[in-house]
Motif scaffolding. Structure first.
Motif, short mmCIF file in Angstrom:
data_model
loop_
_atom_site.label_atom_id
_atom_site.label_comp_id
_atom_site.label_asym_id
_atom_site.label_seq_id
_atom_site.Cartn_x
_atom_site.Cartn_y
_atom_site.Cartn_z
N ALA A 84 12.61 12.12 -9.81
CA ALA A 84 13.28 11.37 -10.87
C ALA A 84 12.92 9.88 -10.81
CB ALA A 84 14.79 11.53 -10.73
N ASP A 85 12.90 9.24 -11.95
CA ASP A 85 12.61 7.80 -12.05
C ASP A 85 13.59 6.95 -11.25
OD1 ASP A 85 10.38 8.17 -13.61
OD2 ASP A 85 11.39 7.72 -15.51
N SER A 86 14.76 7.49 -10.98
CA SER A 86 15.76 6.72 -10.23
C SER A 86 15.28 6.38 -8.81
CB SER A 86 17.08 7.50 -10.16
OG SER A 86 16.89 8.73 -9.48
N PHE A 87 14.28 7.09 -8.31
CA PHE A 87 13.71 6.79 -6.99
C PHE A 87 12.77 5.58 -7.03
CE2 PHE A 87 15.02 11.15 -6.30
CZ PHE A 87 15.56 11.09 -5.03
N PHE A 88 12.46 5.13 -8.23
CA PHE A 88 11.47 4.05 -8.39
C PHE A 88 12.07 2.81 -9.05
CE2 PHE A 88 9.17 8.15 -8.86
CZ PHE A 88 8.54 8.13 -7.62
N ALA A 120 13.45 0.18 -7.45
CA ALA A 120 13.06 -1.00 -6.66
C ALA A 120 11.54 -1.09 -6.62
CB ALA A 120 13.61 -0.88 -5.24
N PRO A 121 11.01 -2.29 -6.44
CA PRO A 121 9.55 -2.41 -6.32
C PRO A 121 9.05 -1.62 -5.12
CG PRO A 121 10.56 -4.58 -6.55
CD PRO A 121 11.67 -3.59 -6.38
N CYS A 122 7.85 -1.16 -5.23
CA CYS A 122 7.19 -0.45 -4.13
C CYS A 122 7.19 -1.34 -2.89
CB CYS A 122 5.76 -0.13 -4.57
SG CYS A 122 4.67 0.47 -3.27
N GLN A 123 7.58 -0.79 -1.74
CA GLN A 123 7.66 -1.58 -0.52
C GLN A 123 6.28 -2.13 -0.11
OE1 GLN A 123 9.09 1.36 -1.01
NE2 GLN A 123 11.26 1.11 -0.55
N ILE A 124 5.25 -1.36 -0.38
CA ILE A 124 3.89 -1.82 -0.07
C ILE A 124 3.55 -3.03 -0.94
CG2 ILE A 124 1.44 -1.21 -0.21
CD1 ILE A 124 2.36 1.69 0.55
N SER A 125 3.85 -2.92 -2.21
CA SER A 125 3.58 -4.03 -3.13
C SER A 125 4.37 -5.27 -2.73
CB SER A 125 3.94 -3.63 -4.56
OG SER A 125 3.71 -4.70 -5.44
N PHE A 137 -3.71 -8.22 -4.52
CA PHE A 137 -3.23 -6.84 -4.56
C PHE A 137 -2.46 -6.64 -5.85
CE2 PHE A 137 -0.06 -3.56 -3.79
CZ PHE A 137 -0.84 -2.53 -3.27
N ARG A 138 -2.84 -5.60 -6.57
CA ARG A 138 -2.14 -5.27 -7.81
C ARG A 138 -1.69 -3.81 -7.74
NH1 ARG A 138 -5.83 -8.93 -8.60
NH2 ARG A 138 -7.67 -7.74 -9.09
N CYS A 139 -0.41 -3.63 -7.60
CA CYS A 139 0.18 -2.30 -7.46
C CYS A 139 0.02 -1.51 -8.76
CB CYS A 139 1.66 -2.41 -7.09
SG CYS A 139 2.45 -0.82 -6.80
N LYS A 140 -0.48 -0.29 -8.65
CA LYS A 140 -0.66 0.59 -9.81
C LYS A 140 0.44 1.66 -9.87
CE LYS A 140 -4.76 -1.08 -10.89
NZ LYS A 140 -4.92 -2.08 -11.85
N GLU A 141 1.41 1.54 -8.98
CA GLU A 141 2.54 2.50 -8.94
C GLU A 141 2.06 3.94 -8.77
OE1 GLU A 141 5.75 2.57 -8.58
OE2 GLU A 141 6.17 0.45 -8.74
N ILE A 142 1.09 4.14 -7.86
CA ILE A 142 0.58 5.50 -7.66
C ILE A 142 1.59 6.41 -6.99
CG2 ILE A 142 -1.81 4.70 -7.60
CD1 ILE A 142 -1.78 5.29 -4.55
N ARG A 143 2.66 5.82 -6.47
CA ARG A 143 3.69 6.66 -5.84
C ARG A 143 4.35 7.57 -6.87
NH1 ARG A 143 8.84 2.61 -4.98
NH2 ARG A 143 8.73 1.66 -7.04
#
Length: 170
Positions: A104-108, A110-115, A90-96
């Motif tokens: 805002a970028d401040s929501f991102f 932490a790493p994606c919980q799915i990833s 699995f390679r997260c593409k940060e589609i969120r």
């Protein structure tokens, strides 16, 4: 997760090569014939395992493949990584971050919980494969065999094994 057919072919080829004596090799053609698979496809994976130190090669028309390490030092993970490469499945593409109504970028930060969950699963999967060696698998097959599988393999090996000498092949 789906692994390529090459992983199965590589594992069975390594298991077969584990039964050879130090001065014996098998050709890619013989391994492909025994397993009923494409020689060119199998050859690609045999070469990958040679590059990663799982297999040794003897060049030339009478050459072939053999294990480069003892069967108890080759794990299923070694074979999978040689054939599939070391990238996680699995390679997260940060589609969120995509789509309408950006936030805002401040929501991102932490790493994606799915990833994170997928990477934990990958670590567990790899850990389990690392525990199982070719020697372990062969012991299980031998324990469960009534002699039929051994006879089949021995007959094929008797007809196809190549003996190598100190200065090359015989």
């Amino acid at each position: 997760m789906k692994l390529s057919d090459g992983v199965e072919q590589a594992m069975h080829s390594v298991a077969m090569l584990a039964s050879l004596a130090e001065d014996q090799v098998l050709s890619a053609a013989a391994l492909a014939e025994f397993h009923g698979v494409s020689q060119s496809y199998l050859l690609k994976h045999l070469q990958a395992m040679s590059r990663t130190g799982i297999l040794g090669t003897v060049p030339g028309p009478k050459g072939g493949y053999r294990l480069a390490r003892p069967p108890d030092e080759i794990s299923l993970l070694d074979v999978v990584l040689a054939v599939e490469g070391g990238e996680p499945a699995f390679r997260c593409k940060e589609i969120r971050r995509n789509g309408p109504n950006p936030v805002a970028d401040s929501f991102f930060t932490a790493p994606c919980q799915i990833s994170a969950a997928m990477l934990r699963a990958e670590r567990s999967y790899r850990s389990e494969l690392r525990k199982v060696t070719i020697a372990h698998l062969l012991a299980e097959v031998q324990r469960d065999d009534d002699g039929t599988l051994e006879a089949r393999s021995c007959a094929f090996l008797d007809a196809n094994v190549r003996i190598i000498g100190r200065s090359g092949t015989k």
